[in-house]
Design a protein around this motif. Structure first.
Motif, PDB file in Angstrom:
ATOM      1  N   ASP A 147      48.049  46.024  41.636  1.00 37.67           N
ATOM      2  CA  ASP A 147      46.854  45.773  41.331  1.00 37.67           C
ATOM      3  C   ASP A 147      45.922  45.531  42.460  1.00 37.67           C
ATOM      4  OD1 ASP A 147      47.622  43.410  41.925  1.00 37.67           O
ATOM      5  OD2 ASP A 147      47.392  42.363  40.157  1.00 37.67           O
ATOM      6  N   SER A 196      48.910  43.645  30.860  1.00 37.93           N
ATOM      7  CA  SER A 196      50.100  42.688  31.144  1.00 37.93           C
ATOM      8  C   SER A 196      49.904  41.282  32.015  1.00 37.93           C
ATOM      9  CB  SER A 196      51.402  43.559  31.872  1.00 37.93           C
ATOM     10  OG  SER A 196      50.898  43.718  33.216  1.00 37.93           O
ATOM     11  N   GLN A 197      48.435  41.353  32.427  1.00 37.18           N
ATOM     12  CA  GLN A 197      48.134  39.853  33.063  1.00 37.18           C
ATOM     13  C   GLN A 197      46.659  39.585  32.644  1.00 37.18           C
ATOM     14  OE1 GLN A 197      49.146  42.233  36.668  1.00 37.18           O
ATOM     15  NE2 GLN A 197      47.147  41.757  37.416  1.00 37.18           N
ATOM     16  N   PRO A 198      46.297  38.267  33.122  1.00 29.41           N
ATOM     17  CA  PRO A 198      44.924  37.911  32.671  1.00 29.41           C
ATOM     18  C   PRO A 198      43.785  38.254  33.337  1.00 29.41           C
ATOM     19  CG  PRO A 198      46.296  36.258  33.924  1.00 29.41           C
ATOM     20  CD  PRO A 198      47.151  37.305  33.503  1.00 29.41           C
ATOM     21  N   THR A 199      43.527  39.777  32.857  1.00 36.92           N
ATOM     22  CA  THR A 199      42.452  40.235  33.687  1.00 36.92           C
ATOM     23  C   THR A 199      41.293  39.402  33.981  1.00 36.92           C
ATOM     24  OG1 THR A 199      41.792  41.574  31.796  1.00 36.92           O
ATOM     25  CG2 THR A 199      43.441  42.686  33.199  1.00 36.92           C
ATOM     26  N   HIS A 203      50.646  45.273  46.042  1.00 37.36           N
ATOM     27  CA  HIS A 203      50.945  45.100  44.592  1.00 37.36           C
ATOM     28  C   HIS A 203      50.227  46.152  43.882  1.00 37.36           C
ATOM     29  CE1 HIS A 203      51.379  40.841  46.534  1.00 37.36           C
ATOM     30  NE2 HIS A 203      52.365  41.068  46.178  1.00 37.36           N
ATOM     31  N   ASP A 233      58.649  47.764  36.852  1.00 40.72           N
ATOM     32  CA  ASP A 233      57.410  47.083  37.018  1.00 40.72           C
ATOM     33  C   ASP A 233      56.594  47.673  35.997  1.00 40.72           C
ATOM     34  OD1 ASP A 233      54.847  45.796  37.446  1.00 40.72           O
ATOM     35  OD2 ASP A 233      55.544  45.272  39.328  1.00 40.72           O
ATOM     36  N   PHE A 277      45.160  46.457  33.181  1.00 40.67           N
ATOM     37  CA  PHE A 277      46.212  45.641  33.585  1.00 40.67           C
ATOM     38  C   PHE A 277      46.351  44.707  32.229  1.00 40.67           C
ATOM     39  CE2 PHE A 277      45.073  47.364  37.480  1.00 40.67           C
ATOM     40  CZ  PHE A 277      46.328  47.642  38.097  1.00 40.67           C
ATOM     41  N   ARG A 294      53.422  47.146  35.443  1.00 41.07           N
ATOM     42  CA  ARG A 294      52.156  47.538  35.840  1.00 41.07           C
ATOM     43  C   ARG A 294      52.104  48.926  36.586  1.00 41.07           C
ATOM     44  NH1 ARG A 294      51.211  42.718  39.963  1.00 41.07           N
ATOM     45  NH2 ARG A 294      53.239  43.379  40.571  1.00 41.07           N
ATOM     46  N   GLU A 352      50.018  50.870  34.113  1.00 41.33           N
ATOM     47  CA  GLU A 352      48.905  50.232  33.819  1.00 41.33           C
ATOM     48  C   GLU A 352      47.876  50.470  35.208  1.00 41.33           C
ATOM     49  OE1 GLU A 352      49.746  46.089  31.627  1.00 41.33           O
ATOM     50  OE2 GLU A 352      49.660  45.998  33.793  1.00 41.33           O
ATOM     51  N   TRP A 407      40.678  38.096  37.133  1.00 35.46           N
ATOM     52  CA  TRP A 407      40.420  38.894  38.178  1.00 35.46           C
ATOM     53  C   TRP A 407      38.955  39.369  38.107  1.00 35.46           C
ATOM     54  CZ3 TRP A 407      43.850  37.964  41.338  1.00 35.46           C
ATOM     55  CH2 TRP A 407      45.043  37.865  41.137  1.00 35.46           C
TER      56      TRP A 407
END
Length: 206
Positions: A11, A161-164, A9, A41, A159, A43, A46, A167
């Motif tokens: 990330d 586009s996602q809940p960093t 992926h 995609d 990133f 990402r 990103e 992470w």
């Protein structure tokens, strides 16, 4: 040295090896990450930005559905690039995509290793909470990333586009836990995978 990462992926490199990638970059090593993904995609951009922060390059290929074709493709790439080190996922990872990528890479390196002796080392990266499918991830190598951890976090924040924040929390806990094992603030863990049943000298990974 040249380091080639194969991940499932966009990330994965940042999450599991961001500190180590940056550490190798700062000592002058050349690092590339290979990911198969849809051209749509969001990402991709990103991750390219994140890789530039870490000091590495991201190369994205359209996904190849046929397993045999993907193994051949990666094998020819490894022959051409002659990496000293290959990083990929763990064979017992709890994520099925990660398991599949590891299996593909292990098969793909056989031909180039026989032809030119590369890669010299193959390593698995960590997984979620270090909990594999049926066992715990127990590193053979610990890399002190205390001086690289803030750069790793900065790369993760690319990133959007996602809940960093999720992470960041996960890697903070994981990297602190591994750091305590080697009496440092932050560390990343790796497992050395034998190539054709052989291990090689320890001076290839920091």
């Amino acid at each position: 040295m040249k380091i080639l990462n194969f991940f499932s992926h966009l990330d994965d490199a940042e999450i599991w090896a961001g500190g180590t990638i940056n550490k190798h970059y700062l000592r002058g090593d050349d690092i590339e990450t290979i990911v198969f993904a849809s051209a749509k995609d969001e990402r991709i951009d990103e991750s390219k930005k994140a890789h530039s922060i870490l000091g590495a390059r991201l190369i994205v290929y359209n996904d190849i559905v046929n397993l045999h074709e993907k193994i051949l493709f990666l094998s020819e790439m490894i022959i051409d690039k002659k990496p000293d080190i290959v990083l990929t996922h763990w064979m017992y990872d709890s994520h099925p995509d990660h398991q599949n990528t590891c299996e593909i890479v292990r098969k793909a390196i056989i031909k180039p290793w026989i032809l030119n002796g590369n890669p010299k080392r193959l390593f698995s990266v960590n997984t979620y909470s270090s909990q594999g499918f049926d066992r715990v991830f127990n590193p053979t190598h610990y890399i002190d990333i205390s001086e690289n951890f803030e750069i790793k976090i900065k790369s993760l924040r690319c990133f959007l586009s996602q809940p960093t924040s999720l992470w960041e929390k996960m890697v903070s806990v994981q990297n602190q836990f591994l750091g305590e094992r080697i009496r440092t603030k932050y560390a990343e863990g790796f497992i050395n995978i034998p190539i054709q049943g052989k291990y090689f000298p320890d001076n290839y990974l920091l």
